[in-house]
Design a protein around this motif. Structure first.
Motif, PDB file in Angstrom:
ATOM      1  N   ILE A  38       0.841  -1.202   0.000  1.00 51.17           N
ATOM      2  CA  ILE A  38       0.000   0.000   0.000  1.00 51.17           C
ATOM      3  C   ILE A  38       0.875   1.251   0.000  1.00 51.17           C
ATOM      4  O   ILE A  38       0.606   2.223  -0.717  1.00 51.17           O
ATOM      5  CB  ILE A  38      -0.955  -0.003   1.211  1.00 51.17           C
ATOM      6  N   ALA A  39       1.939   1.242   0.787  1.00 53.34           N
ATOM      7  CA  ALA A  39       2.852   2.386   0.822  1.00 53.34           C
ATOM      8  C   ALA A  39       3.471   2.637  -0.545  1.00 53.34           C
ATOM      9  O   ALA A  39       3.702   3.794  -0.932  1.00 53.34           O
ATOM     10  CB  ALA A  39       3.935   2.161   1.871  1.00 53.34           C
ATOM     11  N   ALA A  40       3.729   1.578  -1.292  1.00 53.65           N
ATOM     12  CA  ALA A  40       4.280   1.733  -2.644  1.00 53.65           C
ATOM     13  C   ALA A  40       3.254   2.370  -3.582  1.00 53.65           C
ATOM     14  O   ALA A  40       3.607   3.187  -4.448  1.00 53.65           O
ATOM     15  CB  ALA A  40       4.731   0.380  -3.186  1.00 53.65           C
ATOM     16  N   VAL A  41       1.990   1.997  -3.424  1.00 56.30           N
ATOM     17  CA  VAL A  41       0.924   2.639  -4.206  1.00 56.30           C
ATOM     18  C   VAL A  41       0.872   4.132  -3.874  1.00 56.30           C
ATOM     19  O   VAL A  41       0.833   4.994  -4.766  1.00 56.30           O
ATOM     20  CB  VAL A  41      -0.441   1.979  -3.924  1.00 56.30           C
ATOM     21  N   THR A  42       0.871   4.435  -2.583  1.00 57.12           N
ATOM     22  CA  THR A  42       0.783   5.835  -2.148  1.00 57.12           C
ATOM     23  C   THR A  42       1.951   6.651  -2.686  1.00 57.12           C
ATOM     24  O   THR A  42       1.776   7.809  -3.096  1.00 57.12           O
ATOM     25  CB  THR A  42       0.735   5.899  -0.615  1.00 57.12           C
ATOM     26  N   LEU A  44       3.599   6.167  -5.482  1.00 58.45           N
ATOM     27  CA  LEU A  44       3.325   6.433  -6.895  1.00 58.45           C
ATOM     28  C   LEU A  44       2.359   7.601  -7.051  1.00 58.45           C
ATOM     29  O   LEU A  44       2.545   8.465  -7.916  1.00 58.45           O
ATOM     30  CB  LEU A  44       2.751   5.183  -7.572  1.00 58.45           C
ATOM     31  N   TYR A  45       1.338   7.637  -6.212  1.00 64.75           N
ATOM     32  CA  TYR A  45       0.377   8.739  -6.280  1.00 64.75           C
ATOM     33  C   TYR A  45       1.053  10.076  -5.946  1.00 64.75           C
ATOM     34  O   TYR A  45       0.738  11.103  -6.561  1.00 64.75           O
ATOM     35  CB  TYR A  45      -0.797   8.484  -5.334  1.00 64.75           C
ATOM     36  N   ARG A  46       1.982  10.066  -4.988  1.00 60.44           N
ATOM     37  CA  ARG A  46       2.742  11.291  -4.702  1.00 60.44           C
ATOM     38  C   ARG A  46       3.491  11.777  -5.946  1.00 60.44           C
ATOM     39  O   ARG A  46       3.582  12.968  -6.219  1.00 60.44           O
ATOM     40  CB  ARG A  46       3.758  11.038  -3.591  1.00 60.44           C
ATOM     41  N   ALA A  68      -1.890  11.183   2.608  1.00 62.10           N
ATOM     42  CA  ALA A  68      -2.707  11.964   3.542  1.00 62.10           C
ATOM     43  C   ALA A  68      -2.319  13.434   3.561  1.00 62.10           C
ATOM     44  O   ALA A  68      -3.163  14.301   3.818  1.00 62.10           O
ATOM     45  CB  ALA A  68      -2.585  11.373   4.948  1.00 62.10           C
ATOM     46  N   GLU A  69      -1.055  13.722   3.275  1.00 63.98           N
ATOM     47  CA  GLU A  69      -0.572  15.098   3.399  1.00 63.98           C
ATOM     48  C   GLU A  69      -0.822  15.934   2.144  1.00 63.98           C
ATOM     49  O   GLU A  69      -0.563  17.150   2.154  1.00 63.98           O
ATOM     50  CB  GLU A  69       0.939  15.088   3.707  1.00 63.98           C
ATOM     51  N   PRO A  89     -13.120   8.374   3.188  1.00 60.55           N
ATOM     52  CA  PRO A  89     -13.056   9.782   3.581  1.00 60.55           C
ATOM     53  C   PRO A  89     -12.440  10.698   2.523  1.00 60.55           C
ATOM     54  O   PRO A  89     -12.581  11.919   2.625  1.00 60.55           O
ATOM     55  CB  PRO A  89     -12.180   9.750   4.840  1.00 60.55           C
ATOM     56  N   ARG A  90     -11.783  10.134   1.507  1.00 60.34           N
ATOM     57  CA  ARG A  90     -11.143  10.979   0.500  1.00 60.34           C
ATOM     58  C   ARG A  90     -12.082  11.345  -0.648  1.00 60.34           C
ATOM     59  O   ARG A  90     -11.751  12.198  -1.474  1.00 60.34           O
ATOM     60  CB  ARG A  90      -9.893  10.286  -0.080  1.00 60.34           C
TER      61      ARG A  90
END
Length: 212
Positions: A38-42, A44-46, A68-69, A89-90
């Motif tokens: 999941i952190a790797a997905v996040t 990529l989104y960054r 989140a930031e 929530p997003r």
């Protein structure tokens, strides 16, 4: 041959051909990859989704894995389960839609600055039609980030997915984008957390909407 799905039809057969609405009727408030994947997905989104942009989370659920930031102007979700989408929530808004029954997206041309499909591309029976629609609703040069692992609901993943290994999955998704048209700068990534074997693997295909 179906022009909306120019690849052989037998590739898209599934073990369970009952309506997807039945399979996804009950919410599943779980994550389908582990925390490191999941952190790797996040991450990529960054890298690909700038702040203050309009994003489409396609085949969404109760969590979007966006950083989140980072503030986004608007995040719209489209998925199969209303309770899951309502709990995310997003999401500013959401649409409940079965893309295997209706691949046309209920959005305007050039409405979004980016789109994501997270660990779900293996369930699409009309992926070329869906990716063609995604090209329509994205603005020129907008990124599409498609991520996947080696985990799935086996009965709902298409036959081609079962027949291929991880590298084959990357090549298959690339072929979908080429067949759909409207995409360029296609990149294939292995973003699996290191060291190997200690978490779920994570692969990505990223493409950009061609300018008119």
């Amino acid at each position: 041959m179906n022009p909306n799905n120019p690849l052989p039809a037998n590739l898209f057969r599934r073990q369970d051909e009952t309506p997807d609405a039945e399979f996804y009727h009950h919410p599943r408030f779980v994550t389908h990859i582990d925390d490191r994947a999941i952190a790797a997905v996040t991450q990529l989104y960054r890298e690909y989704f700038p702040p203050n942009t309009d994003l489409l989370d396609l085949m969404s659920s109760w969590v979007s894995h966006l950083p989140a930031e980072v503030p986004y102007r608007r995040v719209v979700g489209l998925g199969m389960n209303k309770a899951e989408l309502a709990a995310n929530p997003r999401l500013e808004s959401y649409v409940v839609q079965d893309l295997n029954q209706q691949p046309a997206l209920p959005f305007a041309d050039a409405e979004f600055d980016g789109a994501a499909i997270c660990v779900s591309i293996d369930y699409l029976t009309q992926p070329v039609a869906v990716l063609r629609e995604l090209a329509r609703v994205l603005r020129p040069e907008a990124p599409l980030v498609i991520t996947f692992s080696n985990r799935c609901f086996p009965s709902k993943a298409i036959a081609a997915w079962h027949a291929l290994d991880d590298r084959g999955h990357l090549a298959l998704v690339q072929q979908y984008l080429i067949a759909a048209g409207g995409w360029h700068a296609i990149e294939l990534f292995d973003r699996s957390p290191l060291p190997p074997g200690r978490s779920d693997p994570l692969f990505a295909v990223v493409a950009r909407k061609k300018a008119a």
